[in-house]
Design a protein around this motif. Structure first.
Motif, PDB file in Angstrom:
ATOM      1  N   ARG A  81    -113.016  72.339  36.455  1.00 13.93           N
ATOM      2  CA  ARG A  81    -112.030  71.622  35.901  1.00 13.93           C
ATOM      3  C   ARG A  81    -110.770  72.631  35.086  1.00 13.93           C
ATOM      4  O   ARG A  81    -109.738  72.464  34.979  1.00 13.93           O
ATOM      5  N   GLN A  84    -108.605  73.599  38.044  1.00 12.54           N
ATOM      6  CA  GLN A  84    -107.567  72.568  38.269  1.00 12.54           C
ATOM      7  C   GLN A  84    -106.592  72.578  37.148  1.00 12.54           C
ATOM      8  O   GLN A  84    -105.340  72.239  37.563  1.00 12.54           O
ATOM      9  N   SER A  85    -106.903  72.867  35.950  1.00  9.12           N
ATOM     10  CA  SER A  85    -105.785  72.931  34.616  1.00  9.12           C
ATOM     11  C   SER A  85    -104.822  74.049  34.960  1.00  9.12           C
ATOM     12  O   SER A  85    -103.666  74.046  34.701  1.00  9.12           O
ATOM     13  N   SER A  88    -102.561  72.857  37.496  1.00 12.17           N
ATOM     14  CA  SER A  88    -101.743  71.757  37.103  1.00 12.17           C
ATOM     15  C   SER A  88    -100.630  72.193  36.269  1.00 12.17           C
ATOM     16  O   SER A  88     -99.691  71.320  35.865  1.00 12.17           O
ATOM     17  N   ARG A  89    -100.866  73.453  35.529  1.00 12.98           N
ATOM     18  CA  ARG A  89     -99.576  73.880  34.741  1.00 12.98           C
ATOM     19  C   ARG A  89     -98.496  73.946  35.387  1.00 12.98           C
ATOM     20  O   ARG A  89     -97.188  73.832  34.769  1.00 12.98           O
TER      21      ARG A  89
END
Length: 268
Positions: A81, A84-85, A88-89
């Protein structure tokens, strides 16, 4: 924003993954109105995926939970996660992000570019969703975002076969919107596009990006129409500002027309 790890073909190291959110935040703090992500002039490749160190760190992430399988798995999930973060930024960035790809773009590199708003490349670039060949499932965003970019069928083809495609094929399947012949042409096109976007209203550009993401994630036209109506109601300028915007637009249009007329006169 330059990816600069040439000794490892620009593979994303733990340090790079940690630094990327801060680098994006720094650009926004400096009033950037569009971001170009590239490695032109710094590496032969855009991104060769995750580095060995990053992959090793994933297996070590559950070390503190030794002795309890459930806790180990939960810790590993938290590590994923976190990765992924980071990716995703780029999608969450309030200004548009353009990925300019040359050389190899593999694994996590595809995760990164699919989180960008616009993708350009050289015709010789090489794209590959490599994870299936490594016996793992791509888990940093490609499988979530790629179908919306190239369509379900092509996404399945690329993700299940691990096939490498060049820039020409990437343009044909709409993974990128332009495929340029050289790295210099790619850099020039990406920067010119960024300047063009930066010259537009920040509110209009950021609002457009937000609505496009909303539509992608919700899929219902009516929901999207309601959303953009509410958004515009909150950000549109008042009447005097609208008049000023229209005057400026007419002025720019007149200047462009005059420049084109002068250019034609010189050519004739």
């Amino acid at each position: 924003l330059i990816l600069n790890n040439p000794t490892q073909a620009n593979a994303l190291t733990p340090g790079m993954l940690e630094a990327l959110p801060g680098a994006l935040a720094g650009l926004l703090a400096a009033s950037a109105r569009c971001v170009v992500v590239h490695a032109i002039g710094h590496s032969k490749h855009f991104c060769a995926g995750l580095s060995i160190d990053a992959l090793s760190q994933s297996s070590e992430s559950a070390g503190d939970a030794a002795g309890c399988q459930a806790r180990r798995r939960w810790a590993f999930r938290a590590y994923i996660r976190g990765l992924q973060s980071v990716i995703s930024r780029f999608e969450e960035c309030e200004v548009p992000v353009i990925a300019a790809v040359h050389g190899a773009c593999v694994g996590a590199g595809v995760d990164l570019i699919t989180a960008c708003d616009i993708r350009l490349c050289t015709t010789s670039a090489a794209f590959c969703v490599k994870e299936v060949d490594l016996g793992i499932v791509a888990d940093m965003g490609t499988l979530s975002r790629l179908p919306g970019i190239v369509g379900d069928g092509v996404a399945r083809h690329l993700s299940l076969t691990g096939e490498t495609i060049d820039g020409v094929r990437a343009r044909e399947v709409c993974l990128v919107s332009e495929a340029l012949p050289t790295e210099e042409a790619l850099r020039s096109s990406a920067m010119e596009m960024a300047r063009s976007i930066a010259a537009k209203s920040t509110l209009a550009v950021s609002g457009t990006k937000e609505v496009l993401l909303f539509q992608r994630d919700h899929g219902r036209v009516d929901d999207s129409l309601r959303y953009v109506a509410s958004l515009n109601a909150s950000i549109l300028p008042d009447n005097e500002d609208v008049k000023s915007i229209l005057r400026d637009a007419r002025g720019r249009s007149g200047t462009s027309t005059q420049q084109r007329t002068q250019q034609r006169s010189r050519e004739s």
